[in-house]
Enzyme design. Sequence first.
Site, PDB file in Angstrom:
ATOM      1  CG  HIS A 176      -1.855  -1.124   1.342  1.00 13.14           C
ATOM      2  ND1 HIS A 176      -2.938  -1.323   0.505  1.00 13.14           N
ATOM      3  CD2 HIS A 176      -1.876  -2.160   2.214  1.00 13.14           C
ATOM      4  CE1 HIS A 176      -3.582  -2.425   0.854  1.00 13.14           C
ATOM      5  NE2 HIS A 176      -2.971  -2.962   1.892  1.00 13.14           N
TER       6      HIS A 176
HETATM    7  O1  RIB Z   1      -5.477  -0.025   4.253  1.00 15.10           O
HETATM    8  C1  RIB Z   1      -4.079  -0.010   4.161  1.00 15.10           C
HETATM    9  C2  RIB Z   1      -3.499   1.078   4.993  1.00 15.10           C
HETATM   10  O2  RIB Z   1      -3.801   0.851   6.371  1.00 15.10           O
HETATM   11  C3  RIB Z   1      -1.963   1.148   4.933  1.00 15.10           C
HETATM   12  O3  RIB Z   1      -1.546   2.464   5.133  1.00 15.10           O
HETATM   13  C4  RIB Z   1      -1.540   0.285   6.075  1.00 15.10           C
HETATM   14  O4  RIB Z   1      -0.242   0.639   6.579  1.00 15.10           O
HETATM   15  C5  RIB Z   1      -2.593   0.640   7.094  1.00 15.10           C
HETATM   16  O5  RIB Z   1      -2.192   1.856   7.713  1.00 15.10           O
END
Ligand code: RIB
Length: 311
Positions: A241
């Site tokens: 992500h």
């Molecule tokens: O949904 C993914 C996000 O939520 C990313 O930033 C992960 O690190 C969590 O913070």
Amino acid sequence: MSARPVIIDCDPGQDDAVALLLAFASPAEIEVLGVTTVAGNVPLEMTERNARRIRDLAGKGGLGVYAGCARPLERELVTAEHVHGKTGIDGARLPEPEGAPAPLHGVDFLIETLHAPEAAVTIAALGPLTNIAAALARSPEIKRGIGEIVLMGGAIGLGNVTPAAEFNIHVDPDAAQIVFTSGVKITMVGLDVTHKAIVTADRLGAIEAIGTPVSQAVSGMLAFAADRHRGRIGGMGSPLHDPCVIAYLLDPALFGGREAHVAIETESALTLGRTVVDWWGVTGKAPNATVIDGIDADGFFALLTERLARL
Ligand code: RIB
Ligand code: CA
């Protein structure tokens, strides 16, 4: 071209950690002014400690890391140890951070740094938006110092922490509401993008093959995350992500999207934290974000691997 001044707000978390390393590996393009941490994946004490551990791993010991808010603006904290492990960066075997936590609160750092910067500052927001919203609420004039906020959060389509909502927005929807109605230029890198950035065995192997302490820590964290992710979300493999935000700053041509109005659900228990993206412009509301929906995943991983090898 001079490096872009950036503040990274994060909740490490393995993917936040890799995003920090990607930024640290790119000083020609990104001048990290400081790192602020927020409660999210794991409690604040852990996210602050993890951010400093990653800072030290990258040899950036002089960089300021500032702990911010320990809980959402109005709601109880929801964490994700089931995804990230007890430490938040399980899979990496890193020493305790050097020195003591910085005394300055993360929200104070944001306000002081954004009050009258020489050049507009980009905020890379990788966790719940609590710190940023608190800074905007306390000192609205800092908007003038923010060039743009590029955030990992939300989704045009399905959520991950609930069927409707992505984790960062779901944890603090009231903060997201403040940020998305602030008038600040926003680029939203949501699950529609990051679920196309899958850590496959080949991509993991390429990082592992770098053969440095940094690549060892990264491959350990990504292997842990992939193991925890196995069988979840349709068994798609482990999405990466937060580094997508930093890659967007480095090479926006790797991504595609469009301007759209984004509203935040802050009332419904069923869909709390949903980003309602008006992709087709049916509401007639003026766009308040650039919503990213496409990525050149091979190009992204090639950039990430090349940069990690520089540390
Ligand atoms: O949904 C993914 C996000 O939520 C990313 O930033 C992960 O690190 C969590 O913070
Ligand atoms: Ca995060």
